[in-house]
Design a protein around this motif. Structure first.
Motif, PDB file in Angstrom:
ATOM      1  N   TYR A  83       0.819  -1.216   0.000  1.00 20.90           N
ATOM      2  CA  TYR A  83       0.000   0.000   0.000  1.00 20.90           C
ATOM      3  C   TYR A  83       0.851   1.263   0.000  1.00 20.90           C
ATOM      4  N   GLY A  84       2.095   1.179   0.430  1.00 25.60           N
ATOM      5  CA  GLY A  84       3.005   2.312   0.395  1.00 25.60           C
ATOM      6  C   GLY A  84       2.753   3.367   1.454  1.00 25.60           C
ATOM      7  N   GLY A  85       1.915   3.079   2.421  1.00 24.62           N
ATOM      8  CA  GLY A  85       1.652   4.036   3.491  1.00 24.62           C
ATOM      9  C   GLY A  85       0.480   3.586   4.341  1.00 24.62           C
ATOM     10  N   ILE A  86       0.183   4.394   5.345  1.00 26.63           N
ATOM     11  CA  ILE A  86      -0.915   4.102   6.280  1.00 26.63           C
ATOM     12  C   ILE A  86      -2.237   4.014   5.516  1.00 26.63           C
ATOM     13  N   ILE A  87      -2.991   2.958   5.789  1.00 25.77           N
ATOM     14  CA  ILE A  87      -4.347   2.832   5.261  1.00 25.77           C
ATOM     15  C   ILE A  87      -5.299   2.628   6.443  1.00 25.77           C
ATOM     16  N   ALA A  88      -6.580   2.767   6.163  1.00 29.09           N
ATOM     17  CA  ALA A  88      -7.601   2.593   7.202  1.00 29.09           C
ATOM     18  C   ALA A  88      -8.168   1.177   7.139  1.00 29.09           C
ATOM     19  N   PRO A  89      -8.563   0.632   8.296  1.00 28.35           N
ATOM     20  CA  PRO A  89      -9.284  -0.649   8.271  1.00 28.35           C
ATOM     21  C   PRO A  89     -10.565  -0.477   7.447  1.00 28.35           C
ATOM     22  N   PRO A  90     -11.026  -1.510   6.765  1.00 27.63           N
ATOM     23  CA  PRO A  90     -12.248  -1.366   5.953  1.00 27.63           C
ATOM     24  C   PRO A  90     -13.439  -0.818   6.742  1.00 27.63           C
ATOM     25  N   THR A  91     -13.591  -1.253   7.985  1.00 27.83           N
ATOM     26  CA  THR A  91     -14.736  -0.798   8.769  1.00 27.83           C
ATOM     27  C   THR A  91     -14.614   0.656   9.210  1.00 27.83           C
ATOM     28  N   PHE A  92     -13.482   1.291   8.949  1.00 25.77           N
ATOM     29  CA  PHE A  92     -13.282   2.704   9.291  1.00 25.77           C
ATOM     30  C   PHE A  92     -14.351   3.591   8.660  1.00 25.77           C
ATOM     31  N   LEU A  93     -14.828   3.221   7.490  1.00 26.69           N
ATOM     32  CA  LEU A  93     -15.828   4.042   6.807  1.00 26.69           C
ATOM     33  C   LEU A  93     -17.117   4.184   7.609  1.00 26.69           C
ATOM     34  N   ARG A  94     -17.330   3.300   8.581  1.00 25.11           N
ATOM     35  CA  ARG A  94     -18.476   3.450   9.488  1.00 25.11           C
ATOM     36  C   ARG A  94     -18.388   4.758  10.263  1.00 25.11           C
ATOM     37  N   SER A  95     -17.172   5.284  10.429  1.00 30.59           N
ATOM     38  CA  SER A  95     -16.979   6.520  11.182  1.00 30.59           C
ATOM     39  C   SER A  95     -17.046   7.767  10.308  1.00 30.59           C
ATOM     40  N   VAL A  96     -17.184   7.580   9.009  1.00 26.34           N
ATOM     41  CA  VAL A  96     -17.271   8.715   8.082  1.00 26.34           C
ATOM     42  C   VAL A  96     -18.741   9.127   7.953  1.00 26.34           C
ATOM     43  N   PRO A  97     -19.061  10.374   8.290  1.00 29.17           N
ATOM     44  CA  PRO A  97     -20.467  10.790   8.247  1.00 29.17           C
ATOM     45  C   PRO A  97     -21.036  10.805   6.834  1.00 29.17           C
TER      46      PRO A  97
END
Length: 150
Positions: A56-70
Motif C-alpha cells: 500500500y506504500g503508506g498508512i491505510i484505514a481498516p475497511p470498517t473505518f468508513l463506518r466513522s465517516v459521516p
C-alpha cells in the motif's frame, strides 16, 4: 378492514433521490485511534515505516473505518409518523484502500422501498439506502447498502 399502504406516490417518486455530498478529510491519528478501538493491531493502520514497506506504500484505514465517516440520507416524505426504527443490516463492497490524507465524499441515495406485514408489529416499511464513498481522485473506494425497517 384494509390498511392504507405506507408507500405513497411521494415515496415512490423519492426512489433514486440522492443526499447532498458530505466530505471528510481522513487523518492518520483518526485511523490509528479507530484501529485501537476495534482492537486491530495491524501495522498498516498505525506504523508508518511498516506501512510504507507494504504493497500500500503508506498508512491505510481498516475497511470498517468508513463506518466513522459521516453520510447524510435523503429525507423520506412519510405520510405518517413511523417513529420506531430497526437496523436491518448492511452490506459493503470495497474497491480501493482509504488512505491517510484522503478526502472521502459520501453520497447516499434511496435505492428501494418495500412493505411487509408482521403479525406482532403490523405494517413495516423496509427502506434500502445505497451510499457511495469516493476519494479526491474520483475513485469509488467503497459502497454500502443499508436496510432500515420502520
Amino acid at each position: 378492514m384494509a390498511t392504507q399502504s405506507l408507500i405513497t406516490d411521494a415515496l415512490r417518486q423519492a426512489i433514486g433521490v440522492e443526499s447532498a455530498p458530505r466530505s471528510t478529510d481522513i487523518e492518520k491519528g483518526a485511523i490509528r485511534r479507530f484501529a485501537e478501538a476495534i482492537g486491530d493491531p495491524s501495522p498498516l493502520y498505525r506504523d508508518e515505516a511498516a506501512a510504507r514497506s507494504s504493497r500500500y506504500g503508506g498508512i491505510i484505514a481498516p475497511p470498517t473505518f468508513l463506518r466513522s465517516v459521516p453520510a447524510e440520507r435523503p429525507e423520506l416524505p412519510l405520510a405518517r409518523s413511523l417513529d420506531r426504527l430497526l437496523d436491518g443490516g448492511s452490506e459493503w463492497d470495497y474497491f480501493q484502500p482509504v488512505r491517510s490524507g484522503d478526502t472521502i465524499t459520501a453520497v447516499t441515495r434511496l435505492a428501494d422501498l418495500a412493505e411487509r406485514v408482521s403479525k406482532s408489529i403490523g405494517q413495516m416499511l423496509v427502506v434500502t439506502f445505497e451510499t457511495t464513498y469516493t476519494n479526491q481522485l474520483g475513485q469509488v473506494v467503497a459502497s454500502q447498502r443499508t436496510t432500515s425497517i420502520r
